[in-house]
Design a protein around this motif. Sequence first.
Motif, short mmCIF file in Angstrom:
data_model
loop_
_atom_site.label_atom_id
_atom_site.label_comp_id
_atom_site.label_asym_id
_atom_site.label_seq_id
_atom_site.Cartn_x
_atom_site.Cartn_y
_atom_site.Cartn_z
N ASN A 75 5.29 46.95 -12.60
CA ASN A 75 6.38 47.54 -11.80
C ASN A 75 6.88 46.58 -10.71
OD1 ASN A 75 6.41 50.03 -13.21
ND2 ASN A 75 4.61 50.69 -12.06
N THR A 76 6.88 45.30 -11.00
CA THR A 76 7.41 44.31 -10.07
C THR A 76 8.67 43.70 -10.67
OG1 THR A 76 6.21 42.44 -11.05
CG2 THR A 76 5.04 43.76 -9.40
N ASP A 77 9.23 42.71 -9.98
CA ASP A 77 10.39 41.99 -10.53
C ASP A 77 9.96 40.85 -11.44
OD1 ASP A 77 12.22 43.60 -9.21
OD2 ASP A 77 12.14 42.39 -7.38
N ILE A 78 8.67 40.74 -11.71
CA ILE A 78 8.17 39.72 -12.63
C ILE A 78 8.40 40.23 -14.05
CG2 ILE A 78 6.16 38.40 -13.39
CD1 ILE A 78 4.98 38.87 -10.58
N ILE A 79 9.21 39.51 -14.81
CA ILE A 79 9.59 39.95 -16.15
C ILE A 79 8.95 39.04 -17.19
CG2 ILE A 79 11.53 40.32 -17.74
CD1 ILE A 79 13.28 40.84 -15.31
N GLY A 80 8.35 39.63 -18.21
CA GLY A 80 7.76 38.85 -19.30
C GLY A 80 6.44 39.41 -19.74
N ASN A 81 6.01 39.02 -20.93
CA ASN A 81 4.71 39.44 -21.43
C ASN A 81 3.96 38.30 -22.11
OD1 ASN A 81 6.09 39.25 -23.89
ND2 ASN A 81 6.48 41.46 -23.97
N SER A 82 4.35 37.06 -21.82
CA SER A 82 3.62 35.91 -22.37
C SER A 82 2.25 35.82 -21.70
CB SER A 82 4.40 34.62 -22.13
OG SER A 82 4.54 34.37 -20.73
N GLU A 83 1.32 35.16 -22.38
CA GLU A 83 -0.03 35.04 -21.84
C GLU A 83 -0.04 34.30 -20.52
OE1 GLU A 83 -3.85 35.52 -21.08
OE2 GLU A 83 -2.73 36.53 -22.67
N SER A 84 0.83 33.28 -20.39
CA SER A 84 0.84 32.50 -19.15
C SER A 84 1.29 33.33 -17.96
CB SER A 84 1.76 31.28 -19.31
OG SER A 84 3.09 31.67 -19.58
N ILE A 85 2.28 34.19 -18.16
CA ILE A 85 2.76 34.99 -17.03
C ILE A 85 1.81 36.15 -16.74
CG2 ILE A 85 4.23 36.79 -18.07
CD1 ILE A 85 5.21 34.43 -15.21
N LEU A 86 1.18 36.71 -17.77
CA LEU A 86 0.21 37.77 -17.54
C LEU A 86 -1.02 37.24 -16.81
CD1 LEU A 86 0.40 39.73 -20.93
CD2 LEU A 86 1.38 40.38 -18.72
N LYS A 87 -1.42 36.02 -17.14
CA LYS A 87 -2.55 35.40 -16.44
C LYS A 87 -2.22 35.20 -14.97
CE LYS A 87 -5.47 31.26 -16.46
NZ LYS A 87 -5.72 29.94 -17.12
N ALA A 88 -1.01 34.73 -14.67
CA ALA A 88 -0.60 34.56 -13.28
C ALA A 88 -0.57 35.89 -12.56
CB ALA A 88 0.78 33.88 -13.22
N TYR A 89 -0.09 36.94 -13.24
CA TYR A 89 -0.01 38.24 -12.58
C TYR A 89 -1.40 38.82 -12.32
CZ TYR A 89 1.20 42.95 -11.33
OH TYR A 89 1.31 44.13 -10.65
N ARG A 90 -2.35 38.58 -13.24
CA ARG A 90 -3.72 39.05 -13.01
C ARG A 90 -4.29 38.42 -11.74
NH1 ARG A 90 -3.95 39.03 -18.81
NH2 ARG A 90 -4.69 36.87 -18.85
N THR A 91 -3.92 37.18 -11.47
CA THR A 91 -4.33 36.54 -10.22
C THR A 91 -3.71 37.24 -9.02
OG1 THR A 91 -4.53 34.41 -11.36
CG2 THR A 91 -4.43 34.35 -8.96
N VAL A 92 -2.44 37.62 -9.14
CA VAL A 92 -1.76 38.36 -8.07
C VAL A 92 -2.53 39.64 -7.76
CG1 VAL A 92 0.31 39.69 -7.51
CG2 VAL A 92 0.53 37.41 -8.50
N GLU A 93 -2.92 40.37 -8.79
CA GLU A 93 -3.63 41.64 -8.59
C GLU A 93 -4.95 41.44 -7.85
OE1 GLU A 93 -2.46 44.63 -12.18
OE2 GLU A 93 -3.76 42.94 -12.74
N LYS A 94 -5.61 40.30 -8.11
CA LYS A 94 -6.90 40.05 -7.48
C LYS A 94 -6.76 39.64 -6.02
CE LYS A 94 -9.14 38.69 -11.82
NZ LYS A 94 -9.72 37.55 -12.59
#
Length: 451
Positions: free
Chosen positions: A139-158
């Motif tokens: 639910n952010t403005d980060i758009i995409g579902n590639s592994e590279s962007i999901l990995k970056a977002y998991r870091t954001v969550e942590k």
Amino acid sequence: MKTVLVIEDDIGIQKQLKWSLTDYELVFAQDRSSALTQLRRYEPDVVTLDLGLPPDPANASEGLACLNDILSLQPECKVIVITGNTDNEHALKAIALGAYDYYQKPVDADVLNIIIARAFKISDLEAENRALKSANVGNTDIIGNSESILKAYRTVEKIAPTEITTLLLGESGTGKEVFARAIHRQSPRVNKPFVAINCASIPENLLESELFGYEKGAFTGANKTTLGKIECANGGTLLLDEIGDMPLSLQAKMLRFLQERVIERVGGRQELEVDVRVICATHRNLAEMVAEQSFREDLYYRISEITLNIPSLRQRGHDIVIIGKALLHKFNQEFNTQVQGFTDSAMQSMLHYAWPGNIRELQNKLKSAVILADSKYITEEDLGLSARNAKVDTLRKVREVAETQAIRHAYTLATGNLSKTADSLGITRPTLYALIDKYRLHDLRNTETEN
């Protein structure tokens, strides 16, 4: 070419459909078992299903059971059931079970073509909607579902719930501020200010007063005491964008602020405590700048308690198309246009262009394309891109190349012994022979050894 699975035990009707539905690649199945095998293999978006399947061709029980199995395995699949011309009861039952539509025999190729084309259109629209809904990560403005962007977002969550100072690294236009805002929105400071300042966009002689504020009379024109960006962010989050462009003369003062969490306004003598979470961002290589002594080493280590690398657009694969569709929807609303999508060549161009300006460049290309487009679909000419070198190998071709390389490699290690080759590949010798024949590797048989 799109694939249609035809589940029909009548060979005559199979042949009729093969010659009638020339716009599609047809794969056939004669009963429920073979239908499910073909469904798993080809994963078609559209299926035609004759309800009168063996072993119960006189009734619809086997066909309805097959429909239920198909929708269990692939719920989004559009199943068009084909019934006898008086079999309305079973047709309606199939619709109730989830079939997309029904068609009554005898087969009229023109009508069936229209129904299938409409089914593909609905399937494409639904797939696009699912992609857009799932593309906004967390639910952010980060758009995409590639592994590279999901990995970056998991870091954001942590890191978001912590107070750790974060350094965002990425090329210009990759969305570093978007990531900074995502960290802020998931932090305990979400209801406090988010303040961003671009260190590269403000002249060196003004940057200090912009950051730290100034007292009345501190310099000519300072007619009143003015708060700086750091004080404005008190209680919230401060983004120091392009910190790699911060002048050396100011870096020492910034280091003291980060260590002590106190500031002095320009022209002031009083230390002011501030409670700010700091996020820094840059497209520069700070480690190299430290080595060149153009960036303070102590400041570098202070701002990089944790480092998040944001992938470039060209590293994000199909995210390019997902972001493009999201931007297209946004610009349609902004400019009151009705552009529906992209041509295949436009999408291929987007996927194979290098995007040196990343998402910012994609935004600019699409904004002008939406305004200037002459049709309902954006072309590669509208985007100003070229589709050269945009050829994409089919999955079958990729599999053929990979399997051929694996067989030849194993054959070499086995010194030409096919039994040992099969064992090392984890397959039987007959299977190996079949693959050799399939990929025409006849030289392997001709030189086989028996050592």
